[in-house]
Structure formats: C-alpha cells, structure tokens
Design an enzyme around this catalytic site. Structure first.
Site, PDB file in Angstrom:
ATOM      1  CB  SER A 275      -0.896   0.006   1.233  1.00  0.00           C
ATOM      2  OG  SER A 275      -0.120   0.282   2.386  1.00  0.00           O
ATOM      3  CE  LYS A 276      -2.114   6.064  -3.050  1.00  0.00           C
ATOM      4  NZ  LYS A 276      -3.350   5.257  -2.911  1.00  0.00           N
TER       5      LYS A 276
END
Length: 464
Positions: free
Chosen positions: A238-239
RNA sequence: GUCCCUAUCGUCUAGCCUGGCCCAGGACACCGGCCUUUCACGCCGGCGACGGGGGUUCGAAUCCCCCUGGGGACGCCA
C-alpha cells in the site's frame, strides 16, 4: 494461433498499481506466447467511484509498459442491457429471487454472526418467501445449498469449498444495477475467456462465480490465481510502503524494461536467469513456473534492474529519455554540451533517469554549484599556481580532446612536482563543483574549451 | 471468529511432482578485496535459509500428519 483468450479487467477507481500491472503482464505474456487473444475490459459498474481520469491513467500505464491488447477496451457500463436480460432469465428460471431485507437488517445479522464466531453469511430469509411485494429489493442468486464447488487452479492446484460456506450473493442492487460478481461472469463468458488469470484475492470470488456460470449455462473457464504482492512488513502493498502506482515509477526515472523485468521475476522464475527482455519473456513465460506464495516488493532489486537497462541503452536513446528530467531541473539543454555525450559519461553511474539528470546538472549550469567543503579543500590559494597554469594550458591546447589534454596535464603536474590526484581533484571540483562524477578528461572534453576556461576563471575568482 | 490460500538465506527464488547428485544453487542487499585522479561500473571473495514437532524410509528440503507463522476473503466495492 491457439484458442486461448485471456483478459485484464481493472476497475477505474485509481491508478494502475504494481499488483494490477503484474497480472496484466502475466496475461499479456501468456496470450503472446500462445498466440491467443488479450482482452482489456474496464470494470466500471461502480459509477460512483469510476472516473475517466482513472481509465486514461490505466491505459497510459499499460502503454508505457508495452502491454498492448488485441480487443477492447470494453466498458461494463455500456453493457447493462445484457446484464439485465440475464438477471431476468435467472429470475424467470427460479435461480434467483427478490430479497427485501434492508441494509440495516443485514448489518445486524452480520454482527450477530461475528459474535457467534461464524462466517457472516446471508441467512436466506427471502429465499423462499412467496409474496412479492412492490417494495425496494435486491436480487440474490440461489447458491447451491449442498455439495462443494471446486476447480483446478492453474497455479495453485485443486481448490475446493463447501457450498454451505457460500451464501446467496446479491446480483442486482436496489436500484437495479448489477454487481461485480455477476457481471464478471457474464462478460468473461460472453467474451469467450478460456482462462481467467487474476490476483489470488479473487479465489473466494471464483467459487462464488462458478455456480453462476453453471446456472446461466455457460462453459466454466479455467482459472489461475496469481499471489499477492506484499510490502516489506509482509502487509499488503500500500501507499505506506512507497509508490504503488506504476506511473509514479516512470516519474522516478525508471525504465519500463526494468519494471517489466522486475514484476515478472516477482513470483515467476526461469532457472537462475534474472534478465529478460519482453521478447524472451514471451518465449519463456509459463504458468508452471509461477510461484504459489505472496512476494515482497523489493525496490532495491528494481533499482538494480533499472541500472542494468540504463547501461544497455545507446547514448542517443538515453539522451532522449533523460532530456525531460533535466528540464524538470529547470535547466536548458539547448546551448549546452551535447546531451548524448553527457549521458554516456554518466551512464554507468546512475540507477535512475533522475540520478542521470542530477549527474548532468553541472554540465548545463553556467557555473557549477560549488560544494563548500570540497572547495575549502581543493580550491584554495595553494592551488593558485595550478589553476593559472591550467588556464594557459587549456587556452593554448591545439587539440581539445581527452587523451592529449590528459597527457599535457600529466606533464604539467610533473613539472609542478604534484601527484596526479593532487592536481586532478582541484580541477574536478572547479569543473563540476564537487568530488565524484565522470572521468575527468572526458568531462573536460565534453564541456569544451570555452566552458572549461570559464570555470577555471571562476575558481580563480573564488581563491582571490 | 469462520473459510480459502500459503511456508527454502533480510528479500526474489532454484531444487520438491519423479526422495540420495543439496552439510541446499543463483540474484538483490550487506561486508571485504582488486581496479582507479573521484564517485560509480566491473571483477573476486564472504555473510546468510530448508518455521517447529511427529511419522514413512537404509536415506527427506523433497512424501504423510499435527502445530505455528504469513496472506486473502467474509460489502446493495471491484
């Protein structure tokens, strides 16, 4: 030409991310290898979250990676008539039913199930109700109550789930719009997919979809589920783990060859080989060599591959690729040294195009950015004579190219009683602003007499 | 919690199906050396793994079982 038909079906609710790119790549490679057909389908049934910008971004990213498709893009939003007719068909055949339970009621049931320690499933309240009031309702598919649904996954082997684990999933919302698990089946069937290759987060969907194929009288395609990509903490990528958008890597100065090579090796292998061109991948790729477990995304290895592909480019190609990154630094290439020669001198020192542009910076500044520490060490009154003599040497040199210049330089140092390093480092700092960088006389040649003299003057000025 | 998937160096993996060639091979990263005017590249070397426990077998990383770890799914999202 085989009859293989595969697809990539992203939902346009954001950019193409690393994981999606890999499943797209695997599908593409398989289609090319088998000379089958690769279809692109945009899953935009969620009108709320789907955007044209996302579609464009996904298309752009696929193009950058070199993943061309043979058919499509098809948009699910344009196919609702087909979906509606299939819903009607299932309703008419008694294979689906209207459910009047409200979202609130369902939420309560889910919570109760959680408390109970069982899997939250729809309890089938409306499955056998006889009245059909004219009230808001959803349509649910009648999942088989007994037996098991199983299939042979091309990557994972046999997967089997008891139908008792499944519930009657919603195939049409209160507003009548069809849901994902339903339209996917219809599209994959109608578009003639022979193999559905997707992320393994879809395994659970697959066992829910198979009964729908059967209810609709469609042949069930083969399935393959590609393992997930995880971050360094083994959590889903994820980010938090850094850039997850494919195009973000383009902006970071990565080459599509490196991205493709990295992505394919994350979860697939071919003996001990590490480097693969797209052509080799098309020849060598196969599902048999795809791993079954999730893999951790490793930016370091991507970087290594990127530096490899940077080294493989011709200076001309690299110049073209690097130019925009130099301009991003607010530098003008026009009027400066030849960019192809500049990047050639930097080529084996840079891991990304951004690094390459940064390395080229001093070539395109009138006066380099002087590193204070390096100047304090190498541009001092002790170097006064050196620089004066160098100025004379460079202005009078007949042939302003690396080899003779270096010879003349060595002769000068000998005369001054200096070791090579003693003279080279001050000259380097005067030329580039700091230590480090390309071969000294190569860069001197590339800069050319005029700029070299300017920089020596600038160094002399700093001394006084 | 329930179900599904999964398990070799820090990471990506080879080997596993068809046990012995594996006191486990390659790659990234890391460490050391060589090369070198610098920084790199390159080359050479090093560190480093079969999750645990039971079986089966003359012999298991490889076959079986259990445990544990990790991931995923459980939406009127896709």
């Amino acid at each position: 030409m085989s009859d293989l038909r595969v697809r990539f079906a992203p939902s346009p609710t954001g950019y193409l991310h690393i994981g999606g790119a890999r499943t797209a790549l695997f599908n593409y490679l398989l289609a090319k290898k088998e000379q089958g057909i690769f279809v692109l389908r945009i899953e935009d049934t969620d009108l709320e979250r789907s955007t044209q910008e996302s579609v464009d971004a996904i298309l752009q990213a696929m193009d950058w990676l070199g993943l061309s498709y043979d058919e499509g893009p098809f948009y699910q939003s344009e196919r609702s008539k087909l979906y509606m007719s299939k819903i009607d068909q299932l309703l008419a055949e008694g294979k689906a039913y209207r459910c009047y339970c409200t979202p609130e009621e369902l939420e309560a049931k889910r919570e109760a199930a959680q408390q109970n320690g069982t899997k939250p499933r729809y309890d089938g309240t409306c499955r056998n109700r006889s009245d059909q009031p004219d009230a808001p309702c959803v349509i649910r598919f009648k999942t088989p109550l007994e037996g098991a649904t199983s299939f042979v996954d091309r990557i994972k082997g046999t997967i089997s789930v008891d139908n008792a684990e499944l519930d009657d999933l919603i195939i049409a919302r209160t507003d009548g719009s069809p849901t994902y698990n339903f339209v996917v089946v219809i599209d994959d069937a109608e578009m003639g997919m022979t193999l559905v290759l997707r992320g393994d987060d879809h395994i659970n969907n697959t066992v829910r979809q198979i009964p729908i194929y059967q209810a609709l009288g469609y042949p069930v395609p083969e399935f393959g589920h590609v393992p997930m990509i995880l971050g360094s903490d083994k959590k889903r990528l994820s980010k938090r783990h850094g850039a997850t958008s494919v195009m973000a890597y383009q902006e970071l100065g990565f080459l599509p060859e490196a991205m493709v090579n990295y992505l394919v090796r994350l979860g697939w292998s071919f003996g001990d080989e590490e480097i693969f061109s797209m052509a080799e991948l098309i020849e060598k790729f196969s599902l048999e060599n795809v791993g079954r477990s999730a893999g951790v995304f490793n930016p370091e290895k991507l970087l290594w591959l990127n530096s490899h592909y940077i080294k493989e480019k011709t200076p001309e190609q690299l110049a073209e690729l690097t130019a925009p990154f130099i301009e991003n630094l607010s530098l003008s290439i026009a009027g400066g040294p030849d960019l192809a020669r500049v990047v050639k001198s930097l080529q084996e020192r840079a891991k990304t195009l951004v690094e390459l542009a940064e390395g080229a910076e001093f070539f395109y500044r009138a006066i380099p950015d002087y590193n204070p520490d390096d100047c304090a060490k190498f541009i001092t009154s002790a170097q006064l004579e050196l620089f004066s003599r160098l100025r004379a040497l460079f202005s009078s040199a007949d042939d302003f190219s690396a080899v003779p210049l270096k010879e003349a330089f060595s002769a000068l140092l000998e005369e001054l009683g200096l070791g090579f390093g003693k003279g080279a480092q001050p000259l380097r700092v005067a030329m580039t602003g700091s230590r480090g960088g390309p071969d000294l006389f190569e860069l001197v040649e590339i800069l050319g007499r005029e700029r070299v003299l300017q920089r020596i003057d600038s160094a002399l000025e700093r001394i006084s």
